[in-house]
Design a protein around this motif. Sequence first.
Motif, PDB file in Angstrom:
ATOM      1  N   ALA A  31       2.321 -14.505  47.552  1.00  0.00           N
ATOM      2  CA  ALA A  31       3.981 -14.195  47.151  1.00  0.00           C
ATOM      3  C   ALA A  31       3.835 -13.992  45.601  1.00  0.00           C
ATOM      4  N   TRP A  32       2.908 -15.382  44.718  1.00  0.00           N
ATOM      5  CA  TRP A  32       2.183 -14.209  43.565  1.00  0.00           C
ATOM      6  C   TRP A  32       2.004 -13.270  43.213  1.00  0.00           C
ATOM      7  N   HIS A  33       1.162 -12.729  44.162  1.00  0.00           N
ATOM      8  CA  HIS A  33       0.512 -11.442  43.945  1.00  0.00           C
ATOM      9  C   HIS A  33       0.982 -10.118  44.476  1.00  0.00           C
ATOM     10  N   ALA A  34       1.860 -10.151  45.615  1.00  0.00           N
ATOM     11  CA  ALA A  34       2.758  -9.151  46.330  1.00  0.00           C
ATOM     12  C   ALA A  34       3.698  -9.282  46.758  1.00  0.00           C
ATOM     13  N   GLY A  35       4.492 -10.687  45.850  1.00  0.00           N
ATOM     14  CA  GLY A  35       6.202 -10.169  45.384  1.00  0.00           C
ATOM     15  C   GLY A  35       6.922 -10.359  46.934  1.00  0.00           C
ATOM     16  N   GLN A  36       6.137 -11.190  47.733  1.00  0.00           N
ATOM     17  CA  GLN A  36       7.503 -11.635  48.556  1.00  0.00           C
ATOM     18  C   GLN A  36       6.646 -12.839  49.614  1.00  0.00           C
ATOM     19  N   TRP A  37       7.758 -12.924  50.256  1.00  0.00           N
ATOM     20  CA  TRP A  37       6.673 -14.636  50.328  1.00  0.00           C
ATOM     21  C   TRP A  37       6.930 -15.143  52.296  1.00  0.00           C
ATOM     22  N   ASP A  38       6.802 -13.303  53.257  1.00  0.00           N
ATOM     23  CA  ASP A  38       7.195 -13.898  54.432  1.00  0.00           C
ATOM     24  C   ASP A  38       5.639 -14.199  55.298  1.00  0.00           C
ATOM     25  N   ILE A  39       5.290 -14.686  55.431  1.00  0.00           N
ATOM     26  CA  ILE A  39       3.271 -15.112  55.933  1.00  0.00           C
ATOM     27  C   ILE A  39       3.391 -13.796  56.584  1.00  0.00           C
ATOM     28  N   THR A  40       4.731 -13.443  57.823  1.00  0.00           N
ATOM     29  CA  THR A  40       3.696 -12.316  58.608  1.00  0.00           C
ATOM     30  C   THR A  40       2.891 -11.379  57.843  1.00  0.00           C
ATOM     31  N   GLN A  41       3.483 -11.130  56.855  1.00  0.00           N
ATOM     32  CA  GLN A  41       3.429  -9.596  56.001  1.00  0.00           C
ATOM     33  C   GLN A  41       2.054 -10.145  54.532  1.00  0.00           C
ATOM     34  N   LEU A  42       1.451 -10.499  55.924  1.00  0.00           N
ATOM     35  CA  LEU A  42       0.082 -11.080  54.010  1.00  0.00           C
ATOM     36  C   LEU A  42      -0.588  -8.958  53.905  1.00  0.00           C
ATOM     37  N   THR A  43      -0.372  -9.042  52.435  1.00  0.00           N
ATOM     38  CA  THR A  43      -1.232  -8.236  51.428  1.00  0.00           C
ATOM     39  C   THR A  43      -2.195  -8.297  51.290  1.00  0.00           C
ATOM     40  N   HIS A  44      -2.161  -9.375  50.342  1.00  0.00           N
ATOM     41  CA  HIS A  44      -3.202 -10.282  49.883  1.00  0.00           C
ATOM     42  C   HIS A  44      -4.329 -10.431  49.911  1.00  0.00           C
ATOM     43  N   LEU A  45      -5.620  -9.791  49.865  1.00  0.00           N
ATOM     44  CA  LEU A  45      -6.849  -9.861  50.944  1.00  0.00           C
ATOM     45  C   LEU A  45      -7.022 -11.803  50.725  1.00  0.00           C
ATOM     46  N   PRO A  46      -6.853 -12.042  50.187  1.00  0.00           N
ATOM     47  CA  PRO A  46      -7.527 -13.490  49.296  1.00  0.00           C
ATOM     48  C   PRO A  46      -6.401 -14.626  50.291  1.00  0.00           C
ATOM     49  N   SER A  47      -5.369 -14.507  50.481  1.00  0.00           N
ATOM     50  CA  SER A  47      -4.251 -14.897  51.006  1.00  0.00           C
ATOM     51  C   SER A  47      -4.769 -14.798  52.192  1.00  0.00           C
ATOM     52  N   SER A  48      -4.553 -13.471  53.366  1.00  0.00           N
ATOM     53  CA  SER A  48      -5.081 -13.208  54.438  1.00  0.00           C
ATOM     54  C   SER A  48      -6.706 -14.158  54.803  1.00  0.00           C
ATOM     55  N   LEU A  49      -7.380 -14.564  53.966  1.00  0.00           N
ATOM     56  CA  LEU A  49      -8.693 -14.766  54.122  1.00  0.00           C
ATOM     57  C   LEU A  49      -8.716 -16.614  54.308  1.00  0.00           C
ATOM     58  N   LEU A  92      -4.488 -10.956  59.050  1.00  0.00           N
ATOM     59  CA  LEU A  92      -5.439 -12.344  58.982  1.00  0.00           C
ATOM     60  C   LEU A  92      -6.193 -10.632  59.420  1.00  0.00           C
ATOM     61  N   ASN A  93      -7.203 -11.547  58.155  1.00  0.00           N
ATOM     62  CA  ASN A  93      -8.177 -10.599  58.316  1.00  0.00           C
ATOM     63  C   ASN A  93      -9.980 -10.806  59.858  1.00  0.00           C
ATOM     64  N   PRO A  94      -9.787  -8.923  60.149  1.00  0.00           N
ATOM     65  CA  PRO A  94     -10.271  -9.590  61.210  1.00  0.00           C
ATOM     66  C   PRO A  94     -11.615  -9.342  61.195  1.00  0.00           C
ATOM     67  N   ALA A  95     -12.629  -9.190  60.254  1.00  0.00           N
ATOM     68  CA  ALA A  95     -13.611  -9.861  60.488  1.00  0.00           C
ATOM     69  C   ALA A  95     -14.359 -10.994  60.734  1.00  0.00           C
ATOM     70  N   LEU A  96     -13.202 -12.340  59.771  1.00  0.00           N
ATOM     71  CA  LEU A  96     -13.398 -13.125  59.577  1.00  0.00           C
ATOM     72  C   LEU A  96     -13.115 -13.978  61.458  1.00  0.00           C
ATOM     73  N   LEU A  97     -11.854 -13.531  61.808  1.00  0.00           N
ATOM     74  CA  LEU A  97     -11.161 -14.317  62.878  1.00  0.00           C
ATOM     75  C   LEU A  97     -12.424 -13.857  64.175  1.00  0.00           C
ATOM     76  N   THR A  98     -13.065 -12.520  64.124  1.00  0.00           N
ATOM     77  CA  THR A  98     -13.953 -12.211  64.974  1.00  0.00           C
ATOM     78  C   THR A  98     -15.593 -13.348  64.380  1.00  0.00           C
ATOM     79  N   ALA A  99     -16.127 -13.110  63.746  1.00  0.00           N
ATOM     80  CA  ALA A  99     -17.331 -14.160  63.608  1.00  0.00           C
ATOM     81  C   ALA A  99     -16.997 -15.836  63.650  1.00  0.00           C
ATOM     82  N   MET A 100     -15.339 -16.178  63.440  1.00  0.00           N
ATOM     83  CA  MET A 100     -15.357 -17.517  64.006  1.00  0.00           C
ATOM     84  C   MET A 100     -14.935 -17.917  65.832  1.00  0.00           C
ATOM     85  N   ALA A 101     -14.137 -16.148  66.078  1.00  0.00           N
ATOM     86  CA  ALA A 101     -14.081 -16.477  67.477  1.00  0.00           C
ATOM     87  C   ALA A 101     -15.722 -16.488  68.248  1.00  0.00           C
TER      88      ALA A 101
END
Length: 202
Positions: free
Chosen positions: A23-41, A94-103
């Motif tokens: 919300a601070w960086h992208a201006g939206q609170w919707d957690i299903t629409q994360l556009t900021h990379l650190p927030s996604s991580l 979500l971050n696909p690379a991190l998700l795949t690595a953890m999976a």
Amino acid sequence: AIKYFLVQAAASALILFSSMNNAWHAGQWDITQLTHLPSSLILTTAIAMKLGLAPFHFWFPEVLQGSPLTTALLLSTVMKFPPITLLLLTSHSLNPALLTAMAITSAALGGWMGLNQTQIRKILAFSSISHLGWMIIIIMYDPKLTLLTFYLYALTTATVFLILNTTKPTKLTTMMTSWTKTPMLNATMMLTLLSLAGLPPL
């Protein structure tokens, strides 16, 4: 109980923090629409902590081992519904690379660590970690298949725990000796474990 509470509280705090950061960086609170990379991580990490994915799996086997079977059943099935739902809702953010690595790590580590265990609850805990790893791999391609896999996993795991709650074994050795007392339950247990492993006949 304290370990479970601390991990879940930390994960919940991270989810809130990822939303605030986005919300601070992208201006939206919707957690299903994360556009900021650190927030996604951060959100990916938080969900992994809640589910017990590697490398955030450290709490799950210990908590399961120290819990009564009914509580362990709830932790392995019902308590995974909220994070799985959140994962399905936010999978595209979500971050696909991190998700795949953890999976991949979870699937491999769960299977590997389970081989060295004699305590039934710890074996089931590592089985859960491994199954979740496979589910996370699938989610990026077919979320509906992940949901179906989770339902089947929850059903078979619940069956295993309910049988264990009746027969009361704690180790593999005691489970083997209970065959003469409850042959039907043990046969059902064997079929369920084969099903959980993805083998015939179920």
